[in-house]
Design an enzyme around this catalytic site. Structure first.
Site, short mmCIF file in Angstrom:
data_model
loop_
_atom_site.label_atom_id
_atom_site.label_comp_id
_atom_site.label_asym_id
_atom_site.label_seq_id
_atom_site.Cartn_x
_atom_site.Cartn_y
_atom_site.Cartn_z
N GLU A 68 -3.81 -2.84 14.25
CA GLU A 68 -4.11 -1.86 13.20
C GLU A 68 -4.76 -0.61 13.82
O GLU A 68 -4.42 0.51 13.47
CB GLU A 68 -5.06 -2.52 12.19
CG GLU A 68 -5.42 -1.66 11.00
CD GLU A 68 -6.43 -2.31 10.08
OE1 GLU A 68 -6.99 -3.38 10.46
OE2 GLU A 68 -6.68 -1.77 9.00
N ASP A 102 -10.54 5.75 5.36
CA ASP A 102 -11.60 5.29 4.46
C ASP A 102 -13.03 5.54 4.92
O ASP A 102 -13.86 6.01 4.18
CB ASP A 102 -11.43 3.79 4.19
CG ASP A 102 -10.03 3.45 3.73
OD1 ASP A 102 -9.18 4.35 3.65
OD2 ASP A 102 -9.80 2.28 3.44
N GLN A 104 -3.14 7.54 -2.74
CA GLN A 104 -3.27 7.78 -1.29
C GLN A 104 -2.43 9.02 -0.94
O GLN A 104 -1.71 9.53 -1.80
CB GLN A 104 -2.78 6.56 -0.50
CG GLN A 104 -3.86 5.52 -0.25
CD GLN A 104 -3.42 4.43 0.70
OE1 GLN A 104 -2.24 4.06 0.73
NE2 GLN A 104 -4.35 3.87 1.46
N TRP A 116 0.85 -1.20 0.00
CA TRP A 116 0.00 0.00 0.00
C TRP A 116 0.88 1.24 0.00
O TRP A 116 1.94 1.27 0.64
CB TRP A 116 -0.89 0.03 1.23
CG TRP A 116 -2.29 -0.45 0.99
CD1 TRP A 116 -3.41 0.32 0.84
CD2 TRP A 116 -2.75 -1.80 0.86
NE1 TRP A 116 -4.52 -0.47 0.63
CE2 TRP A 116 -4.14 -1.77 0.63
CE3 TRP A 116 -2.12 -3.04 0.89
CZ2 TRP A 116 -4.91 -2.92 0.45
CZ3 TRP A 116 -2.87 -4.19 0.71
CH2 TRP A 116 -4.24 -4.12 0.49
N SER A 117 0.36 2.30 -0.65
CA SER A 117 1.18 3.48 -0.87
C SER A 117 1.56 4.24 0.40
O SER A 117 2.74 4.38 0.73
CB SER A 117 0.44 4.41 -1.83
OG SER A 117 1.05 5.66 -1.90
N TRP A 118 0.54 4.76 1.15
CA TRP A 118 0.98 5.57 2.30
C TRP A 118 1.51 4.70 3.42
O TRP A 118 2.34 5.14 4.22
CB TRP A 118 -0.07 6.61 2.73
CG TRP A 118 -1.23 6.22 3.59
CD1 TRP A 118 -1.87 5.03 3.65
CD2 TRP A 118 -1.90 7.10 4.54
NE1 TRP A 118 -2.91 5.08 4.55
CE2 TRP A 118 -2.95 6.35 5.11
CE3 TRP A 118 -1.72 8.41 4.95
CZ2 TRP A 118 -3.81 6.89 6.07
CZ3 TRP A 118 -2.57 8.95 5.90
CH2 TRP A 118 -3.60 8.20 6.45
N ASP A 119 1.10 3.43 3.45
CA ASP A 119 1.70 2.49 4.41
C ASP A 119 3.21 2.43 4.17
O ASP A 119 4.01 2.46 5.12
CB ASP A 119 1.13 1.08 4.27
CG ASP A 119 -0.35 1.00 4.60
OD1 ASP A 119 -1.13 1.67 3.91
OD2 ASP A 119 -0.72 0.28 5.54
N ARG A 173 -15.63 -3.20 10.62
CA ARG A 173 -15.36 -2.84 9.22
C ARG A 173 -16.52 -2.00 8.68
O ARG A 173 -17.58 -1.92 9.29
CB ARG A 173 -15.19 -4.12 8.38
CG ARG A 173 -14.02 -4.99 8.78
CD ARG A 173 -12.67 -4.43 8.37
NE ARG A 173 -12.57 -4.15 6.94
CZ ARG A 173 -11.51 -3.60 6.36
NH1 ARG A 173 -10.47 -3.25 7.08
NH2 ARG A 173 -11.51 -3.38 5.07
C1 9WN Z 1 -8.25 0.04 1.35
C2 9WN Z 1 -3.67 -0.77 4.26
C3 9WN Z 1 -4.86 0.16 4.15
C4 9WN Z 1 -4.56 1.56 4.68
C5 9WN Z 1 -5.80 2.44 4.79
C6 9WN Z 1 -6.86 1.66 5.59
C7 9WN Z 1 -7.15 0.31 4.92
C8 9WN Z 1 -7.89 -0.58 2.70
C9 9WN Z 1 -9.00 -1.53 3.09
O1 9WN Z 1 -5.94 -0.44 4.86
O2 9WN Z 1 -7.70 0.52 3.63
O3 9WN Z 1 -7.19 0.78 0.86
O4 9WN Z 1 -9.05 -2.60 2.48
O5 9WN Z 1 -9.80 -1.21 3.96
O6 9WN Z 1 -8.01 2.41 5.74
O7 9WN Z 1 -5.48 3.65 5.41
O8 9WN Z 1 -3.65 2.20 3.83
O9 9WN Z 1 -3.17 -0.75 5.57
#
Ligand code: 9WN
Length: 445
Positions: A416, A184, A126, A50-53, A219
């Site tokens: 998380e 999200d 992101q 994942w990008s911002w991760d 969720r």
């Molecule tokens: C959708 C990976 C990502 C984070 C987001 C978080 C969650 C994904 C999901 O997980 O989003 O991109 O499947 O819910 O909200 O901030 O980058 O950790």
């Protein structure tokens, strides 16, 4: 820094923090989540990159495995699109389609022109935390060659956001999907999403994977998920194009956190420019312009914090969410606005201790301690806020927040997110950015 540090005396159970244990736990999470050339956020829930991760992860990884930190960023930017966008997920070709939804088949992005044919990505973005990450990794493990490779790519990323995504015409970047914010399921998007139909029949065609590997009540609801899928499909079916967004797309929103991070990236780029021999001036100017526009457009003097702006309706959301505090990271923020954010963060609506700042106003009637971004505590946004306090001279608040984060993760593990009333870990365990940012916080005593 070794040994045992006394947590804030107002810590929940007055337990001292076992720093060595915490460090070992965090390092072991990052060892377990490394996938050869990138880090996964979580083996079970998020098995791709994942990008911002990647940005948050590499900031922490720099302290223990700098080669991997640089590698993680390089892997991500190898998947950058020719138009400059950095995709929000880079899919691991070794992971089965059924292990994450929506996967590469849903996004249906053709191979990158001129890029490696095995790379498959999503078509959304992101927040751009990567310039900050590059600058921070370089401070710990200098590598001018990596910086020179990244600099033009980071500039292209900014240009994409500030030109193609300036749907409102004011100089801010719009997001086209709540997933682009990284926050999200935040109540920030409720007004904008409420204008879209929630046709849950779309879920008959697709199988939600998240609720198979996580607790459903933590969720997003099916109604919200149906909207997410419909929005992603609409952007995809328009060829991931950004022109005429207001006519062609149902969700076009300016987020204060996303834009604060975009301005912050310009400040990091100014420093990187100096190292690689480029001109830092334009980066500083852009950061100042974005900051000023955000104050004029997204700050609400009545609530004392920033709010999301729906470009389609011209309305600001009234919800008080953690993204509204995030502009505190900007050094150019007027002093009185920084003071307002600092007061709001410390107020009963959020609060810095004994638990760190929750994702949503604790006093709101729909505050939900368990559901994804609608109440729980997340470490990445608190890590950013701590920097904001520090940058504006609020040293005591910065330290309080640092202690609160370390104490929480020491007690509950590298989850998380966390229940903002009990501190219990929720979402997926062994989550990479929680572990990585703890390693960074441990260096900031
Ligand atoms: C959708 C990976 C990502 C984070 C987001 C978080 C969650 C994904 C999901 O997980 O989003 O991109 O499947 O819910 O909200 O901030 O980058 O950790």
């Amino acid at each position: 820094m070794r040994g045992v540090e006394q947590a804030s005396t107002e810590d929940h159970d007055h337990q001292p923090i076992d720093l060595d244990r915490l460090r070992r736990t965090a390092e072991s999470v990052l060892r377990g989540n490394w996938s050869g050339d990138h880090m996964v956020p979580s083996r079970t829930l998020y098995p791709h990159q994942w990008s911002w991760d990647a940005a948050f992860i590499s900031i922490g990884l720099a302290h223990v495995a700098p080669d991997r930190a640089w590698r993680d960023l390089r892997s991500l930017f190898t998947a950058q699109w020719p138009d400059g966008r950095v995709p929000h997920i880079v899919f691991d070709p070794g992971v089965s389609e059924k292990d994450y939804f929506p996967g590469p088949a849903f996004w249906d992005v053709p191979p990158l022109p001129g890029g490696p044919s095995h790379i498959r990505t999503t078509g959304i973005v992101q927040p751009p935390v990567h310039a900050l990450a590059a600058r921070m990794i370089h401070a710990v493990a200098p590598d001018a060659e990596e910086l020179r490779w990244l600099y033009p790519r980071l500039v292209a990323q900014q240009e994409y956001l500030l030109k193609q995504r300036d749907a409102g015409g004011a100089g801010l970047a719009s997001i086209v999907h709540p997933w682009e914010s990284g926050l999200d399921n935040s109540p920030s998007w409720d007004d904008a999403l409420a204008q879209l139909p929630a046709d849950v029949r779309v879920l008959d065609r697709y199988q939600r994977r998240d609720v198979q590997v996580s607790v459903a009540t933590h969720r997003p609801t099916n109604a919200d998920y149906a909207r997410y899928i419909a929005l992603a499909a609409s952007y995809r079916d328009n060829g991931y194009q950004d022109f005429d967004l207001l006519d062609r797309h149902g969700f076009v929103v300016e987020c204060p956190a996303f834009n604060a991070l975009t301005a912050d990236a310009e400040l990091a780029l100014a420093e990187i420019a100096q190292i690689v021999g480029a001109d830092p001036g334009p980066h500083r100017e852009r950061a100042a312009e974005i900051t000023q526009t955000m104050v004029e457009r997204l700050f609400d003097p009545e609530t004392g914090l920033f709010h999301t702006f729906d470009v389609r309706t011209g309305r600001r959301s009234k919800a008080r969410c953690v993204n509204g505090l995030m502009p505190l990271i900007l050094p150019g923020l007027p002093t009185e606005i920084a003071a307002s954010l600092a007061a709001e963060a410390a107020s009963e609506r959020f609060g810095l201790r004994p638990l760190p700042v929750p994702s949503y106003d604790r006093t709101a009637p729909d505050f939900d301690p368990l559901r994804y971004w609608r109440g729980p505590v997340w470490i990445n946004v608190n890590w950013l806020l701590r920097r904001g306090f520090d940058g504006h001279g609020y040293a005591a608040e910065a330290e309080t927040l640092r202690q609160a984060m370390l104490s929480l993760v020491d007690r509950s593990g590298c989850f998380e997110y966390f229940d903002p009333t009990t501190g219990a870990g929720i979402g997926t365990p062994e989550f990479s950015w929680t572990a990585a940012l703890v390693l960074d916080l441990l260096e900031r005593a």
